[in-house]
Design a protein around this motif. Sequence first.
Motif, mmCIF file in Angstrom:
data_model
loop_
_atom_site.group_PDB
_atom_site.id
_atom_site.type_symbol
_atom_site.label_atom_id
_atom_site.label_comp_id
_atom_site.label_asym_id
_atom_site.label_seq_id
_atom_site.Cartn_x
_atom_site.Cartn_y
_atom_site.Cartn_z
ATOM 1 N N SER A 16 -104.526 -34.844 40.864
ATOM 2 C CA SER A 16 -105.929 -34.735 41.224
ATOM 3 C C SER A 16 -106.153 -33.500 42.094
ATOM 4 N N LEU B 228 -105.884 -35.677 36.180
ATOM 5 C CA LEU B 228 -106.556 -36.869 35.648
ATOM 6 C C LEU B 228 -107.567 -36.422 34.591
ATOM 7 N N LYS C 19 -116.597 -43.399 39.429
ATOM 8 C CA LYS C 19 -116.743 -42.577 40.628
ATOM 9 C C LYS C 19 -117.129 -41.152 40.231
ATOM 10 N N THR C 20 -118.102 -40.589 40.972
ATOM 11 C CA THR C 20 -118.511 -39.203 40.769
ATOM 12 C C THR C 20 -117.722 -38.318 41.725
ATOM 13 N N VAL C 21 -117.147 -37.238 41.192
ATOM 14 C CA VAL C 21 -116.377 -36.299 42.001
ATOM 15 C C VAL C 21 -117.172 -34.998 42.131
ATOM 16 N N VAL D 240 -118.318 -34.344 38.198
ATOM 17 C CA VAL D 240 -117.773 -35.058 37.044
ATOM 18 C C VAL D 240 -117.714 -36.547 37.360
ATOM 19 N N ARG D 241 -117.900 -37.336 36.334
ATOM 20 C CA ARG D 241 -117.816 -38.792 36.494
ATOM 21 C C ARG D 241 -116.502 -39.252 35.888
ATOM 22 N N GLN D 242 -115.686 -39.899 36.702
ATOM 23 C CA GLN D 242 -114.396 -40.390 36.240
ATOM 24 C C GLN D 242 -114.587 -41.701 35.471
ATOM 25 N N PRO D 243 -113.612 -42.075 34.640
ATOM 26 C CA PRO D 243 -113.748 -43.289 33.831
ATOM 27 C C PRO D 243 -114.077 -44.548 34.644
ATOM 28 N N GLY E 80 -110.456 -37.348 33.747
ATOM 29 C CA GLY E 80 -111.830 -37.269 34.220
ATOM 30 C C GLY E 80 -112.125 -36.032 35.060
ATOM 31 N N GLN E 81 -111.075 -35.367 35.553
ATOM 32 C CA GLN E 81 -111.265 -34.150 36.348
ATOM 33 C C GLN E 81 -110.985 -32.874 35.544
#
Length: 150
Positions: A38, A136, A82-84, A76-79, A138-139
Amino acid sequence: MKSSAGLLLFRRRRHALDVLLVHPGGPIWAKRDAGAWSIPKGEPDADEEPLAAARREFAEERGTPVDGHFIPLTPVRQPGGKTVYAFALEADFDIGTIVSNTFTMEWPPRSGRQQSFPEIDRAEWFALDIARQKILPGQAPLLDELTRLV
């Protein structure tokens, strides 16, 4: 909705980019590598702006603040939902200086024993092609946007 904020540090090496990623600590992640890394990040405090949270989290892990020109990236929104919020920053530093906070969890499962583990167990600089395999899923869009911007 849950969110986190972090810094995507990059450095230029021989006409290519390296990015800094961290590996989560604890027994659940111990044997995972591909798709497990991450950007250094953490949850914002109440009413804390994402950039301030990202800078605070990084300063806690590094032991000193980081400054420079922060480039906001598209969140970005992870699976897991959570929004990063991420900010790219061109910087270089010795990964040996990273210090991790700890967390406590029951381990082994259903043992009733609480154990403490580092939030991150290592940090590493990766060339972009390797980073795409490590990060990850999602990132991963953060790496693509960084490539377009720089």
